[in-house]
Design an enzyme around this catalytic site. Structure first.
Site, PDB file in Angstrom:
ATOM      1  CE  LYS A  16      -2.035  -1.252   3.727  1.00  0.00           C
ATOM      2  NZ  LYS A  16      -1.450  -2.435   4.068  1.00  0.00           N
ATOM      3  NE  ARG A  95      -4.650  -1.427   9.810  1.00  0.00           N
ATOM      4  CZ  ARG A  95      -3.761  -0.823   9.245  1.00  0.00           C
ATOM      5  NH1 ARG A  95      -3.483   0.170   8.802  1.00  0.00           N
ATOM      6  NH2 ARG A  95      -2.547  -1.647   9.142  1.00  0.00           N
ATOM      7  NE  ARG A 134       7.902  -2.353   6.069  1.00  0.00           N
ATOM      8  CZ  ARG A 134       6.565  -2.147   6.235  1.00  0.00           C
ATOM      9  NH1 ARG A 134       5.913  -1.584   5.513  1.00  0.00           N
ATOM     10  NH2 ARG A 134       5.849  -2.576   7.303  1.00  0.00           N
ATOM     11  NE  ARG A 167       6.021  -0.255  10.143  1.00  0.00           N
ATOM     12  CZ  ARG A 167       5.114  -0.133   9.337  1.00  0.00           C
ATOM     13  NH1 ARG A 167       4.896   0.256   8.324  1.00  0.00           N
ATOM     14  NH2 ARG A 167       3.943  -1.010   9.813  1.00  0.00           N
ATOM     15  NE  ARG A 178       2.145  -5.020  11.024  1.00  0.00           N
ATOM     16  CZ  ARG A 178       3.098  -4.496  10.243  1.00  0.00           C
ATOM     17  NH1 ARG A 178       4.114  -5.147  10.600  1.00  0.00           N
ATOM     18  NH2 ARG A 178       2.999  -3.887   9.123  1.00  0.00           N
TER      19      ARG A 178
HETATM   20  P1  AP5 Z   1       4.889  -1.576   1.846  1.00  0.00           P
HETATM   21  O1  AP5 Z   1       4.673  -0.746   0.585  1.00  0.00           O
HETATM   22  O2  AP5 Z   1       5.681  -1.073   2.948  1.00  0.00           O
HETATM   23  O3  AP5 Z   1       3.430  -2.439   2.346  1.00  0.00           O
HETATM   24  P2  AP5 Z   1       2.358  -1.825   3.020  1.00  0.00           P
HETATM   25  O4  AP5 Z   1       1.045  -2.770   2.496  1.00  0.00           O
HETATM   26  O5  AP5 Z   1       1.967  -0.216   3.030  1.00  0.00           O
HETATM   27  O6  AP5 Z   1       2.840  -2.551   4.547  1.00  0.00           O
HETATM   28  P3  AP5 Z   1       2.524  -1.842   6.012  1.00  0.00           P
HETATM   29  O7  AP5 Z   1       3.451  -2.788   6.750  1.00  0.00           O
HETATM   30  O8  AP5 Z   1       3.062  -0.632   5.916  1.00  0.00           O
HETATM   31  O9  AP5 Z   1       0.948  -1.818   6.045  1.00  0.00           O
HETATM   32  P4  AP5 Z   1       0.287  -2.012   7.442  1.00  0.00           P
HETATM   33  O10 AP5 Z   1      -1.003  -1.725   6.986  1.00  0.00           O
HETATM   34  O11 AP5 Z   1       0.794  -3.195   8.239  1.00  0.00           O
HETATM   35  O12 AP5 Z   1       1.143  -0.653   8.435  1.00  0.00           O
HETATM   36  P5  AP5 Z   1       0.801   0.716   8.672  1.00  0.00           P
HETATM   37  O13 AP5 Z   1       1.881   1.262   8.838  1.00  0.00           O
HETATM   38  O14 AP5 Z   1      -0.665   1.091   7.931  1.00  0.00           O
HETATM   39  O15 AP5 Z   1       5.567  -2.974   1.219  1.00  0.00           O
HETATM   40  C1  AP5 Z   1       6.139  -3.939   2.243  1.00  0.00           C
HETATM   41  C2  AP5 Z   1       7.462  -4.470   1.805  1.00  0.00           C
HETATM   42  O16 AP5 Z   1       7.287  -4.992   0.496  1.00  0.00           O
HETATM   43  C3  AP5 Z   1       8.512  -3.230   1.275  1.00  0.00           C
HETATM   44  O17 AP5 Z   1       9.950  -3.685   1.897  1.00  0.00           O
HETATM   45  C4  AP5 Z   1       8.597  -2.784  -0.045  1.00  0.00           C
HETATM   46  O18 AP5 Z   1       9.754  -2.705  -0.625  1.00  0.00           O
HETATM   47  C5  AP5 Z   1       8.138  -4.421  -0.629  1.00  0.00           C
HETATM   48  N1  AP5 Z   1       7.271  -4.404  -1.769  1.00  0.00           N
HETATM   49  C6  AP5 Z   1       6.434  -3.477  -1.844  1.00  0.00           C
HETATM   50  N2  AP5 Z   1       5.744  -3.885  -3.072  1.00  0.00           N
HETATM   51  C7  AP5 Z   1       6.474  -4.894  -3.688  1.00  0.00           C
HETATM   52  C8  AP5 Z   1       6.362  -5.696  -4.959  1.00  0.00           C
HETATM   53  N3  AP5 Z   1       5.624  -5.457  -5.976  1.00  0.00           N
HETATM   54  N4  AP5 Z   1       7.420  -6.577  -5.169  1.00  0.00           N
HETATM   55  C9  AP5 Z   1       8.144  -6.851  -4.056  1.00  0.00           C
HETATM   56  N5  AP5 Z   1       8.207  -6.203  -3.270  1.00  0.00           N
HETATM   57  C10 AP5 Z   1       7.514  -5.210  -2.695  1.00  0.00           C
HETATM   58  O19 AP5 Z   1       0.140   0.563  10.451  1.00  0.00           O
HETATM   59  C11 AP5 Z   1       0.925   0.064  11.151  1.00  0.00           C
HETATM   60  C12 AP5 Z   1       0.124  -0.066  12.573  1.00  0.00           C
HETATM   61  O20 AP5 Z   1      -0.545   1.319  12.816  1.00  0.00           O
HETATM   62  C13 AP5 Z   1      -0.845  -0.969  12.680  1.00  0.00           C
HETATM   63  O21 AP5 Z   1      -0.558  -2.536  12.823  1.00  0.00           O
HETATM   64  C14 AP5 Z   1      -1.903  -0.604  13.548  1.00  0.00           C
HETATM   65  O22 AP5 Z   1      -1.314  -0.631  14.897  1.00  0.00           O
HETATM   66  C15 AP5 Z   1      -1.628   0.955  13.528  1.00  0.00           C
HETATM   67  N6  AP5 Z   1      -2.810   1.669  12.480  1.00  0.00           N
HETATM   68  C16 AP5 Z   1      -2.549   2.290  11.410  1.00  0.00           C
HETATM   69  N7  AP5 Z   1      -3.763   2.364  10.722  1.00  0.00           N
HETATM   70  C17 AP5 Z   1      -4.809   2.390  11.616  1.00  0.00           C
HETATM   71  C18 AP5 Z   1      -6.114   2.324  11.537  1.00  0.00           C
HETATM   72  N8  AP5 Z   1      -6.694   2.721  10.422  1.00  0.00           N
HETATM   73  N9  AP5 Z   1      -6.699   1.830  12.629  1.00  0.00           N
HETATM   74  C19 AP5 Z   1      -6.105   1.182  13.645  1.00  0.00           C
HETATM   75  N10 AP5 Z   1      -4.885   1.095  13.757  1.00  0.00           N
HETATM   76  C20 AP5 Z   1      -4.096   1.510  12.812  1.00  0.00           C
END
Ligand code: AP5
Length: 232
Positions: A16, A95, A134, A167, A178
Protein backbone atom coordinates in the site's frame (compact mmCIF):
# COMPACT_ATOMS: atom_id res chain seq x y z
CA UNK A 1 -3.94 16.77 -10.93
CA UNK A 2 -6.97 14.81 -9.75
CA UNK A 3 -9.44 15.94 -7.09
CA UNK A 4 -11.05 12.56 -6.32
CA UNK A 5 -11.06 10.64 -3.06
CA UNK A 6 -9.64 7.11 -2.99
CA UNK A 7 -8.87 4.27 -0.56
CA UNK A 8 -6.15 1.64 -0.86
CA UNK A 9 -7.00 -1.56 1.03
CA UNK A 10 -4.71 -4.55 1.49
CA UNK A 11 -3.01 -6.71 4.10
CA UNK A 12 0.12 -5.57 5.92
CA UNK A 13 2.92 -5.80 3.35
CA UNK A 14 0.61 -5.80 0.33
CA UNK A 15 2.47 -2.74 -0.96
CA UNK A 16 0.00 0.00 0.00
CA UNK A 17 2.67 2.51 1.01
CA UNK A 18 4.89 1.77 -1.99
CA UNK A 19 2.00 2.10 -4.43
CA UNK A 20 0.36 5.08 -2.71
CA UNK A 21 3.56 7.12 -3.14
CA UNK A 22 3.74 6.34 -6.87
CA UNK A 23 0.04 6.88 -7.57
CA UNK A 24 -0.05 10.16 -5.60
CA UNK A 25 3.04 11.51 -7.40
CA UNK A 26 1.55 10.69 -10.80
CA UNK A 27 -1.95 12.04 -10.07
CA UNK A 28 -1.14 14.95 -7.74
CA UNK A 29 -3.07 13.40 -4.84
CA UNK A 30 -2.33 13.90 -1.14
CA UNK A 31 -1.12 10.63 0.43
CA UNK A 32 -2.67 10.06 3.88
CA UNK A 33 -1.31 7.01 5.72
CA UNK A 34 -2.71 6.47 9.21
CA UNK A 35 0.31 4.25 9.99
CA UNK A 36 2.65 7.16 9.14
CA UNK A 37 0.51 9.70 11.03
CA UNK A 38 0.45 7.44 14.11
CA UNK A 39 4.20 6.77 13.94
CA UNK A 40 4.79 10.53 13.74
CA UNK A 41 2.55 11.03 16.80
CA UNK A 42 4.51 8.35 18.71
CA UNK A 43 7.77 9.98 17.69
CA UNK A 44 6.53 13.42 18.78
CA UNK A 45 5.26 12.02 22.11
CA UNK A 46 1.78 13.54 21.72
CA UNK A 47 -1.18 12.22 23.74
CA UNK A 48 -2.42 10.36 20.65
CA UNK A 49 1.04 8.88 20.15
CA UNK A 50 1.23 7.70 23.75
CA UNK A 51 -2.21 6.08 23.41
CA UNK A 52 -1.22 4.38 20.13
CA UNK A 53 2.25 3.08 20.96
CA UNK A 54 1.48 -0.10 22.88
CA UNK A 55 -1.16 -1.21 20.36
CA UNK A 56 1.18 -0.68 17.39
CA UNK A 57 4.03 -2.54 19.05
CA UNK A 58 1.71 -5.50 19.71
CA UNK A 59 0.34 -5.50 16.14
CA UNK A 60 -3.21 -4.61 17.25
CA UNK A 61 -5.43 -1.86 15.85
CA UNK A 62 -5.13 1.48 17.62
CA UNK A 63 -8.50 2.51 19.16
CA UNK A 64 -10.77 4.27 16.67
CA UNK A 65 -10.99 7.57 18.60
CA UNK A 66 -7.20 7.96 18.52
CA UNK A 67 -7.06 7.18 14.78
CA UNK A 68 -9.92 9.62 14.04
CA UNK A 69 -8.09 12.32 16.00
CA UNK A 70 -4.86 12.04 13.98
CA UNK A 71 -6.53 11.53 10.59
CA UNK A 72 -9.41 14.00 10.75
CA UNK A 73 -7.19 16.64 12.34
CA UNK A 74 -5.01 16.29 9.24
CA UNK A 75 -8.00 16.36 6.90
CA UNK A 76 -9.57 19.21 8.85
CA UNK A 77 -6.37 21.23 8.86
CA UNK A 78 -6.41 20.82 5.13
CA UNK A 79 -10.02 22.02 5.00
CA UNK A 80 -8.60 25.26 3.79
CA UNK A 81 -6.08 23.42 1.67
CA UNK A 82 -5.56 20.41 -0.53
CA UNK A 83 -6.62 17.25 1.26
CA UNK A 84 -10.25 18.27 1.66
CA UNK A 85 -10.67 20.46 -1.40
CA UNK A 86 -8.15 18.60 -3.58
CA UNK A 87 -7.87 14.87 -4.01
CA UNK A 88 -6.44 12.35 -1.54
CA UNK A 89 -5.59 8.68 -1.26
CA UNK A 90 -6.08 6.96 2.10
CA UNK A 91 -3.56 4.20 2.87
CA UNK A 92 -4.28 1.95 5.88
CA UNK A 93 -7.62 3.57 6.64
CA UNK A 94 -10.34 2.46 7.13
CA UNK A 95 -9.41 -0.78 8.89
CA UNK A 96 -12.74 -1.87 10.38
CA UNK A 97 -16.42 -1.26 9.76
CA UNK A 98 -16.77 1.55 12.33
CA UNK A 99 -13.95 3.47 10.62
CA UNK A 100 -15.50 2.94 7.17
CA UNK A 101 -18.88 4.22 8.39
CA UNK A 102 -17.30 7.24 10.09
CA UNK A 103 -15.41 8.09 6.90
CA UNK A 104 -18.65 7.84 4.89
CA UNK A 105 -20.39 10.19 7.36
CA UNK A 106 -17.60 12.78 7.30
CA UNK A 107 -17.32 12.79 3.51
CA UNK A 108 -21.12 12.91 3.08
CA UNK A 109 -21.21 15.98 5.35
CA UNK A 110 -18.70 17.66 3.01
CA UNK A 111 -20.66 16.51 -0.05
CA UNK A 112 -17.56 14.70 -1.35
CA UNK A 113 -18.09 10.91 -1.20
CA UNK A 114 -15.41 8.34 -2.04
CA UNK A 115 -14.80 7.79 -5.75
CA UNK A 116 -13.18 4.35 -5.69
CA UNK A 117 -11.46 1.75 -3.48
CA UNK A 118 -8.71 -0.66 -4.57
CA UNK A 119 -7.86 -3.91 -2.79
CA UNK A 120 -4.26 -5.07 -3.34
CA UNK A 121 -4.08 -8.87 -3.12
CA UNK A 122 -0.85 -10.76 -2.26
CA UNK A 123 -0.42 -14.39 -1.01
CA UNK A 124 0.25 -14.72 2.76
CA UNK A 125 3.69 -16.37 2.40
CA UNK A 126 4.87 -13.40 0.31
CA UNK A 127 3.49 -10.88 2.84
CA UNK A 128 5.63 -12.44 5.59
CA UNK A 129 8.77 -12.27 3.40
CA UNK A 130 8.05 -8.67 2.41
CA UNK A 131 7.53 -7.43 5.97
CA UNK A 132 10.45 -9.16 7.65
CA UNK A 133 12.80 -7.95 4.86
CA UNK A 134 11.48 -4.39 4.75
CA UNK A 135 13.74 -1.48 5.66
CA UNK A 136 12.45 2.12 5.82
CA UNK A 137 14.30 5.41 5.64
CA UNK A 138 14.45 7.23 8.97
CA UNK A 139 14.62 10.54 7.08
CA UNK A 140 11.88 10.40 4.43
CA UNK A 141 10.08 7.13 5.21
CA UNK A 142 10.72 5.58 1.79
CA UNK A 143 10.42 1.80 1.85
CA UNK A 144 12.99 -0.74 0.57
CA UNK A 145 13.40 -4.51 0.76
CA UNK A 146 16.64 -6.40 1.43
CA UNK A 147 15.94 -8.82 -1.47
CA UNK A 148 13.11 -7.40 -3.62
CA UNK A 149 13.91 -3.66 -3.68
CA UNK A 150 17.44 -3.22 -2.31
CA UNK A 151 18.85 0.32 -2.00
CA UNK A 152 21.75 1.20 -4.32
CA UNK A 153 24.09 1.66 -1.31
CA UNK A 154 23.56 -0.83 1.54
CA UNK A 155 21.75 0.70 4.51
CA UNK A 156 21.14 4.10 2.85
CA UNK A 157 18.07 5.62 1.21
CA UNK A 158 18.29 6.14 -2.57
CA UNK A 159 16.17 9.28 -2.25
CA UNK A 160 17.56 11.33 0.66
CA UNK A 161 20.61 9.29 1.73
CA UNK A 162 19.14 8.78 5.24
CA UNK A 163 19.81 5.62 7.26
CA UNK A 164 17.52 2.62 6.73
CA UNK A 165 15.99 0.85 9.72
CA UNK A 166 13.62 -2.03 10.48
CA UNK A 167 10.18 -1.16 11.88
CA UNK A 168 9.68 -2.55 15.39
CA UNK A 169 6.42 -4.23 14.30
CA UNK A 170 8.09 -6.10 11.41
CA UNK A 171 9.33 -9.03 13.55
CA UNK A 172 7.83 -12.45 12.67
CA UNK A 173 5.72 -12.65 15.88
CA UNK A 174 4.15 -9.19 15.50
CA UNK A 175 3.62 -9.68 11.75
CA UNK A 176 1.58 -12.83 12.39
CA UNK A 177 -0.66 -10.90 14.84
CA UNK A 178 -1.05 -8.05 12.28
CA UNK A 179 -2.09 -10.55 9.59
CA UNK A 180 -4.63 -12.17 11.96
CA UNK A 181 -6.08 -8.74 12.85
CA UNK A 182 -6.28 -7.90 9.15
CA UNK A 183 -8.24 -11.10 8.34
CA UNK A 184 -10.65 -10.58 11.24
CA UNK A 185 -11.31 -6.84 11.06
CA UNK A 186 -10.15 -5.35 7.75
CA UNK A 187 -10.74 -8.02 5.07
CA UNK A 188 -14.56 -7.76 5.51
CA UNK A 189 -14.33 -4.18 4.17
CA UNK A 190 -13.88 -5.66 0.68
CA UNK A 191 -17.52 -6.74 0.81
CA UNK A 192 -18.55 -3.41 2.39
CA UNK A 193 -17.16 -1.50 -0.62
CA UNK A 194 -18.00 -4.12 -3.28
CA UNK A 195 -21.67 -3.90 -2.26
CA UNK A 196 -21.49 -0.12 -2.91
CA UNK A 197 -19.97 -0.70 -6.37
CA UNK A 198 -16.71 1.05 -5.41
CA UNK A 199 -14.21 -1.84 -5.27
CA UNK A 200 -11.56 -2.83 -7.81
CA UNK A 201 -9.26 -5.75 -7.03
CA UNK A 202 -5.63 -5.55 -8.16
CA UNK A 203 -3.03 -8.36 -8.07
CA UNK A 204 -0.20 -6.89 -5.95
CA UNK A 205 2.16 -9.84 -6.45
CA UNK A 206 3.87 -8.42 -9.54
CA UNK A 207 6.59 -5.90 -10.25
CA UNK A 208 6.04 -2.56 -8.51
CA UNK A 209 5.72 -0.62 -11.79
CA UNK A 210 3.25 -3.11 -13.27
CA UNK A 211 1.02 -2.88 -10.18
CA UNK A 212 1.25 0.93 -10.24
CA UNK A 213 0.21 1.08 -13.89
CA UNK A 214 -2.88 -1.02 -13.20
CA UNK A 215 -3.79 1.06 -10.13
CA UNK A 216 -3.44 4.27 -12.11
CA UNK A 217 -5.68 2.92 -14.85
CA UNK A 218 -8.35 1.33 -12.65
CA UNK A 219 -8.32 3.24 -9.34
CA UNK A 220 -7.58 6.79 -10.55
CA UNK A 221 -8.32 6.79 -14.28
CA UNK A 222 -7.83 10.06 -16.10
CA UNK A 223 -11.00 11.63 -17.47
CA UNK A 224 -11.61 10.72 -21.10
CA UNK A 225 -11.30 13.72 -23.41
CA UNK A 226 -14.74 14.83 -24.61
CA UNK A 227 -15.22 14.75 -28.38
CA UNK A 228 -15.13 18.37 -29.59
CA UNK A 229 -18.50 19.56 -30.79
CA UNK A 230 -18.51 20.97 -34.30
CA UNK A 231 -20.41 24.02 -35.29
CA UNK A 232 -22.42 23.79 -38.47
P1 AP5 B 1 4.85 -1.60 1.80
O1 AP5 B 1 4.55 -0.79 0.60
O2 AP5 B 1 5.58 -0.96 2.92
O3 AP5 B 1 3.53 -2.37 2.29
P2 AP5 B 1 2.28 -1.84 3.10
O4 AP5 B 1 1.09 -2.52 2.57
O5 AP5 B 1 2.28 -0.34 3.16
O6 AP5 B 1 2.65 -2.46 4.50
P3 AP5 B 1 2.53 -1.85 5.96
O7 AP5 B 1 3.25 -2.79 6.88
O8 AP5 B 1 2.98 -0.43 6.03
O9 AP5 B 1 1.03 -1.93 6.18
P4 AP5 B 1 0.28 -1.97 7.49
O10 AP5 B 1 -1.07 -1.75 6.99
O11 AP5 B 1 0.48 -3.15 8.37
O12 AP5 B 1 1.04 -0.84 8.35
P5 AP5 B 1 0.62 0.63 8.74
O13 AP5 B 1 1.83 1.43 8.76
O14 AP5 B 1 -0.57 1.09 7.97
O15 AP5 B 1 5.70 -2.88 1.30
C1 AP5 B 1 6.17 -3.86 2.22
C2 AP5 B 1 7.55 -4.37 1.74
O16 AP5 B 1 7.38 -5.04 0.48
C3 AP5 B 1 8.56 -3.26 1.49
O17 AP5 B 1 9.83 -3.73 1.83
C4 AP5 B 1 8.48 -3.01 -0.02
O18 AP5 B 1 9.70 -2.53 -0.53
C5 AP5 B 1 8.16 -4.41 -0.55
N1 AP5 B 1 7.31 -4.38 -1.74
C6 AP5 B 1 6.24 -3.58 -1.97
N2 AP5 B 1 5.68 -3.86 -3.17
C7 AP5 B 1 6.43 -4.87 -3.71
C8 AP5 B 1 6.36 -5.61 -4.93
N3 AP5 B 1 5.40 -5.37 -5.84
N4 AP5 B 1 7.26 -6.59 -5.13
C9 AP5 B 1 8.22 -6.84 -4.21
N5 AP5 B 1 8.35 -6.18 -3.03
C10 AP5 B 1 7.46 -5.20 -2.79
O19 AP5 B 1 0.07 0.40 10.25
C11 AP5 B 1 0.95 0.06 11.29
C12 AP5 B 1 0.17 -0.05 12.59
O20 AP5 B 1 -0.47 1.22 12.86
C13 AP5 B 1 -0.99 -1.05 12.58
O21 AP5 B 1 -0.56 -2.36 12.88
C14 AP5 B 1 -1.91 -0.47 13.66
O22 AP5 B 1 -1.41 -0.76 14.94
C15 AP5 B 1 -1.77 1.04 13.42
N6 AP5 B 1 -2.77 1.56 12.50
C16 AP5 B 1 -2.55 2.12 11.29
N7 AP5 B 1 -3.69 2.51 10.72
C17 AP5 B 1 -4.67 2.18 11.58
C18 AP5 B 1 -6.09 2.32 11.55
N8 AP5 B 1 -6.73 2.86 10.49
N9 AP5 B 1 -6.79 1.86 12.62
C19 AP5 B 1 -6.19 1.33 13.70
N10 AP5 B 1 -4.84 1.15 13.77
C20 AP5 B 1 -4.10 1.60 12.73
Amino acid sequence: MTDGRYVLLGAPGAGKGTQAQLVCQRRGLTHLSTGDLLRAAVQAGTAAGLAAKQHMEAGRLVPDDVVFEVLFERLGAAGSGRAASGGFLLDGFPRNRAQAEELDRRLAALGTPLDRVADLTVPDAILLQRLTGRRSCRGCGRSFHLDFLPPRAAGLCDGCGGPLEQRSDDTAAVVSERLAVYRRQTAPLREFYASRGLLVSVDGHREVGVVADELLARLVPLPQPQPSSRRA
